[in-house]
Enzyme design. Structure first.
Site, PDB file in Angstrom:
ATOM      1  CD  GLU A 177       5.660  -8.082   7.423  1.00  0.00           C
ATOM      2  OE1 GLU A 177       6.226  -9.151   7.651  1.00  0.00           O
ATOM      3  OE2 GLU A 177       6.123  -7.221   6.659  1.00  0.00           O
ATOM      4  CB  THR A 191      -0.937  -0.001   1.223  1.00  0.00           C
ATOM      5  OG1 THR A 191      -1.703  -1.200   1.178  1.00  0.00           O
ATOM      6  CG2 THR A 191      -1.862   1.194   1.212  1.00  0.00           C
TER       7      THR A 191
END
Ligand SMILES: Cc1cc2nc3c(=O)[nH]c(=O)nc-3n(C[C@H](O)[C@H](O)[C@H](O)COP(=O)(O)OP(=O)(O)OC[C@H]3O[C@@H](n4cnc5c(N)ncnc54)[C@H](O)[C@@H]3O)c2cc1C
Lengths: 300, 772
Positions: free
Chosen positions: B724, B531
């Protein structure tokens, strides 16, 4: 790891199925839900080229309330047991136990007969049925016979059945009104690592009869009748006697080799779960005296 | 002709920031989505792989006669077929042959590949191949590999791979294939001066990424070109590696990537593609190679690790020094091990204001399956350890762990590591938010523990991405971008970014899978970068299209460009409005044509942000509440909270789903996932029956994802990545929560038995004496 080729047979009577299987010998396998069988075939552990589908045998289906107990056909799925009003009426913990097996997909097709005949040591029903004094009805060389669950299993993946023999169903006696059944399990991996079931019958807070079954740790379910040892006991006398008996049992129960959990920890779990099952069994039997046993099982 | 409207359409088009439903949901839920395993190419053969049963052995002979005699077998590839090429690959270290040559180095290493008319023929042929091995004693643990007289897993010096990006490779020392470290200040002196020192040795297990879809490839090698359909996260890097390996021109290697059934790093870089291309080359026909689960489990995994760490603080509650030595087991081939080692090293200090730090990480070969990337690698390895020590110090100093962290964490702009981008996030603000989300400081039930954790992960990888946006004559747009859709919702987010710029409804923007022949270059889908980096390229490409639209509109309305903006599928000067469609028509003078825009992100072009590494520091910040059963050792995660410090939320729903998925994987890594090997290096639990992954039953009662939008990211509209951070953050928070419940653990996963044993050795849940 593809399913090897096989031929599917669809007999419509127990006799025909049994004869077919006897003729096929090692080349044939009885086939119910297939949740164990097909996996074992994919892994190359079972090499049968003929599968004899038992789903078309009417004798193997149905749950029936009869005087003194309930009859469960070998072809009845865990989901059917879980949802059965007949089972709930006389022995609700059996329905609860069935609801904890595996997952929804396995319960929808996996059968109680398949579970017992595969004789995977990590079985909930084998332990439960031993504790409640169930009887298995088998079809051995054209004759119907009866055997206790703990004698039906010889060892891991081994039962008394020979090629051509079948399991027809399970007879579960209604527990005495003042008895309570508790099924406990500890699940660390996909299958339970320890299963414990206790049936405790009591009168005025004192034990009348008690039976304990411990499974999933050893090659087969260990069933012990603790009636002699515990009769007449209640309160703290009961607890301390249970403590001593269970410690002895946990220390001596045979264990399967090569488990992810150490023997020490497995014995610890056997001790903890057995104690809990017997304690809860007495407490619930006392509080529910006169009513059918309703206490369920639980995940440790 | 072009209609100019003077009552302006409302501008509710705004797409960014909205919970736009996933564009791939319908095809996936209806079973129509295409994955690599669904692909059938005319003339295609089925491949099956013969894998080594031994962890370390010389190959004495391979007899293919019986297998070749089987009806339907077309070709069999062995090491002997690779003599006409340099058959070694590896993006970091070129240490791995396509199939074993003369020796095998782990159980499961491909030794031969059969191509046949059906999968069952191929599998039967595999069983007929007769290989004679001379077994040697394998090195199956870190401990064994690090002994001075340990046999060497590799005897030849490794060559750098095409993308190792790690500077000068150090001289090999025994089985250590890569080393990463740094230091600042006078560590020894600071430890002598310290009032409190906590130290210990910690263990992290090997775990499997467990994407539902296994590694799948169809390769068609003909003449001097090859077409590959692959379940890969980084098509352009695979293209490069295949071109190098098979000596082909880059534009003759075509990678086509349909949907991925999950990646999590397991499909990053090159995995089964070389094998598939090599067998197709030999067979002269397209070949499909699809792993079984047990095969994928020996294709890649997460590094197991041993770490020794110590942390020092002053009597007044300042963290002053930390030392970390760690050894990551990368298995028989380096795969992404060197990068994992470096990222772990960067995560080791944790985001605190140290006076001195020393970090030394080693990447070690063993005779086990190769280890590579898995979501949040490096940070997940080190953060729980550092945070356990921070908590222990706070406990000894009798300071609240939250206040202790707030006092010691780096400020915005603080130096995370010399030479790296300064901290670009407000950690104190994030800590307070996550604490509030878990009701920090409220009284807890007996047997419960609440823990916090904070860390940073170098994110973004190399910031090189391009994108193309095509706006058609019907005003529908197509985005060409190399990001792989693997369940994270990338196609939806990319559509939203383009839609926002062009003021289109996002359903009118189509994003498809990568075909390297047409899709512009994107480095990779990983490191939480898509992104931010690829998304920025999409934004720029859309702006490029918008510039062309505005140019036409400026002429039409006879106004300067700066009066114009996109609105509701058209362009407006504030008084008049004209649709994109009409602008295209006006521009070309007929009802056709399209506008094409290009966007490019590269380090030297960035506004400083893309020029410095990392692209951004991903915040790994979370809290957890656990219940510990002291009798059985069972830990249950009651609730969790994680921070998604995303700069700007392109799609809040996708962000929450990222954190929820990461939270569940964190529960697996923290509590039960672990690959177990026997002493001979054989994986013991290669099925779901005994390798337990989290299921719906493990979902905590409450998972809160706190989205923080400070607009401080380098990506589109101030965005930066996520997905993450929660993995490392929640894993560490579960560890600190279990410690807070009285059981500080030094080994993951915290299985019931380990927790029970720890309670036994502690004697009493009210612990003392652990770390000294
Ligand atoms: C993922 C998973 C999780 C599981 N978890 C649990 C758990 O938590 N607890 C638990 O107790 N069990 C568990 N099981 C086991 C499950 O209960 C059994 O798989 C199921 O009950 C087997 O029934 P089936 O009808 O599918 O048997 P099948 O696979 O059809 O047959 C199994 C074996 O029994 C033989 N057989 C079947 N019926 C008869 C018969 N009437 N007479 C003679 N032989 C017969 C077959 O020849 C075969 O050898 C799990 C299984 C799976 C796959």
């Amino acid at each position: 790891m593809k399913l090897p080729q096989f031929e599917l047979h669809r007999p419509t009577s127990v006799d025909a199925a049994a004869r077919l299987l006897a003729d096929l010998g090692d080349d044939g396998s009885a086939f119910s839900g297939g949740t164990e069988l097909l996996l074992a075939m994919k892994l190359g552990l079972i090499k049968s080229r003929h599968l004899v589908d038992l789903k078309g045998l009417p004798e193997l289906h149905g749950i029936e309330l009869r005087p003194g107990g309930v009859w469960i056909g070998a072809g009845v799925t865990h989901a059917e047991i879980e949802a059965s009003p007949a089972v709930r009426a006389i022995l609700a913990p059996l329905a609860v136990m069935a609801s904890q097996i595996a997952n929804m997909r396995v319960r929808a097709v996996g059968t109680i007969g398949g579970n017992l005949c595969f004789a995977d040591p990590n079985s909930d029903p084998a332990t439960f049925l031993s504790a409640v004094g169930a009887r298995l009805r088998t079809w051995v060389r054209g004759e119907s016979r009866e055997v206790a669950p703990e004698e039906f299993t010889v060892g891991p993946y081994q039962t008394v059945l020979e090629p051509g023999d079948l399991l027809l169903g399970v007879w579960v006696p209604t527990p005495p009104p003042s008895a309570n059944v508790v099924h406990l399990r500890m699940k660390i991996h996909e299958r339970p690592s320890v299963t414990v079931a206790a049936m405790v019958e009591a009168s005025h807070g004192e034990v009348v009869a008690a039976r304990l079954a411990v499974g999933s740790v050893g090659p087969k379910v260990l069933q012990v009748d603790l009636g002699e040892e515990l009769r007449g006991l209640g309160g703290s006398a009961y607890s301390s006697r249970v403590g001593a008996l269970v410690a002895l049992l946990a220390g001596s129960i045979p264990l399967l080799p090569e488990r992810p959990e150490s023997p020490e920890y497995q014995r610890h779990l056997v001790r903890v779960l057995s104690t809990r099952a017997l304690e809860v069994g007495l407490a619930a039997a006392t509080s529910s005296a006169g009513r059918p046993a309703q206490n369920g099982g639980g995940e440790a | 002709m072009a209609t100019v409207i003077t009552n302006l359409p409302s501008s509710k088009a705004g797409s960014v920031g909205h919970e736009v439903p996933r564009s791939d949901a319908r095809v996936k839920l209806s079973g129509k989505a295409q994955f690599t395993g669904d692909i059938r190419v005319p003339g295609m053969l089925y491949g099956a792989v013969l894998r080594s049963p031994l962890a370390r052995a010389r190959i004495r002979s391979v007899d293919l006669r019986a297998a070749l005699a089987l009806d339907g077998v077309v070709a069999i590839l062995t090491g002997a077929d690779l003599m006409d090429m340099d058959p070694y690959y590896g993006h970091a270290l070129k240490d791995r042959p396509i199939v074993a040559i003369d020796e095998v180095r782990f159980v499961g290493e491909p030794v031969a590949v059969v191509a046949a008319s059906s999968l069952s023929v191929a599998e039967n042929a595999v069983n007929l191949i007769d290989v004679v091995y001379a077994s040697e004693s394998p090195v199956t643990s870190l401990q064994a590999a690090l002994l001075p007289d340990s046999p060497l897993v590799h005897t030849k010096r490794a060559r750098p791979g095409f993308a190792h990006g790690l500077g000068q490779l150090p001289d090999p020392e025994g089985n250590v294939c890569y080393r990463y470290g740094f230091s600042k200040g006078d560590v020894s002196n600071d430890f002598v001066q310290a009032a409190v020192v906590v130290e210990g040795e910690y263990r992290f297990p090997a775990v499997y990424q467990y994407a539902l879809e296994t590694h799948s490839v169809v390769a068609d090698h003909r003449g001097d070109e090859v077409t590959i359909w692959a379940s890969c996260q980084h098509p352009f890097l695979v293209r490069q590696e295949i071109a190098d390996l098979f000596d082909l021109d880059l534009d003759r290697v075509r990678l086509i990537v349909p949907f991925l059934g999950g990646g999590f790093g397991s499909k990053s870089y090159t995995k089964m593609e070389p094998i598939a291309v090599a067998i197709s080359r030999k067979a002269g026909r397209p070949v499909r190679v699809v792993n079984r689960v047990d095969e994928s489990m020996v294709t890649t995994r997460r590094h197991n690790m041993v770490c020794r760490m110590r942390t020092a603080a002053s009597a007044t509650g300042e963290l002053i020094a930390r030392e970390a030595d760690f050894w990551l087991d990368t298995g028989a081939y380096a795969d992404n091990g060197p990068r994992v080692t470096a990222t772990a090293g960067d995560a080791a200090p944790g985001p605190y204001r140290w006076r001195s730090v020393r970090v030394d990480g080693r990447c070690v070969y063993t005779n086990t399956a190769p280890a590579g990337s898995y979501r949040a690698f490096g940070a997940i390895h080190l953060q729980w350890i550092g945070e356990l020590q921070v908590d222990e110090i706070a406990r000894r100093l009798q300071v609240d762990p939250l206040e202790f962290r707030c006092r010691n964490v780096l400020p915005v702009g603080g130096e995370v590591r010399a030479g790296a981008k300064p901290l670009d996030a407000d950690l104190v603000g994030d800590l307070r938010k996550v604490a509030a989300a878990i009701d920090w400081g409220q009284p807890r039930t007996e047997g419960r523990g609440v823990g916090l954790s904070v860390g940073l992960l170098a994110a973004g990888a190399h910031p090189v991405s391009m994108a193309t946006v095509r706006l058609g004559a019907d005003a529908g747009a197509t985005v060409l971008v190399g990001t792989t859709e693997m369940g994270q919702g990338a196609r939806t987010a990319m559509a939203q970014i383009a839609a926002e710029v062009l003021a289109l409804p996002s359903e009118q923007v189509v994003v498809r899978g990568t075909d390297t022949q047409y899709t512009p270059y994107d480095r990779s889908t990983g490191a939480s970068r898509s992104t931010t980096v690829a998304g920025k390229a999409v934004e720029l490409a859309a702006r490029d299209v918008l510039a062309a639209l505005e140019e036409t509109a400026a002429a039409k309305f006879e106004v300067p460009l700066d009066r114009l903006s996109a609105r509701a599928g058209g362009v407006t000067d504030g008084e008049r409005w004209i649709s994109h469609q009409d602008l295209i028509r006006a521009r070309f003078g007929f009802a056709g044509g399209e506008l094409v825009g290009h966007g490019m992100v590269q380090p030297s072009r960035g506004s400083g942000s893309f020029a410095e590494g990392p692209v951004f520091w991903e915040v790994c910040l979370a809290a957890a509440e656990v219940a510990v059963d002291p009798v059985t050792g069972v830990v249950r995660v009651i609730r969790t909270a994680s921070i998604a410090d995303v700069g700007r939320a392109i799609n809040p729903q996708l962000i929450r789903r990222q954190d929820e998925g990461a939270t569940l994987q964190a529960i697996g890594n923290a509590l039960f996932e672990e690959m177990r090997y026997d002493p001979e290096g054989m994986l013991l639990n290669d099925t779901l029956l005994d390798y337990r992954v989290p299921s719906a039953l493990d979902v905590p009662e409450r998972m809160t994802c706190v989205i923080v939008e400070n607009g401080d990211g380098p990506g589109p509209f101030g965005a930066k990545g996520c997905g993450e951070g929660a993995f490392a953050g929640v894993t560490a928070a579960i560890a600190t929560a279990v410690a807070a419940a009285g059981v500080p653990m030094q080994e993951l996963p915290m299985t019931p038995e380990r927790v029970w044993r720890r309670i036994q050795t502690l004697g009493h849940p009210d612990r003392e004496g652990e770390a000294s």
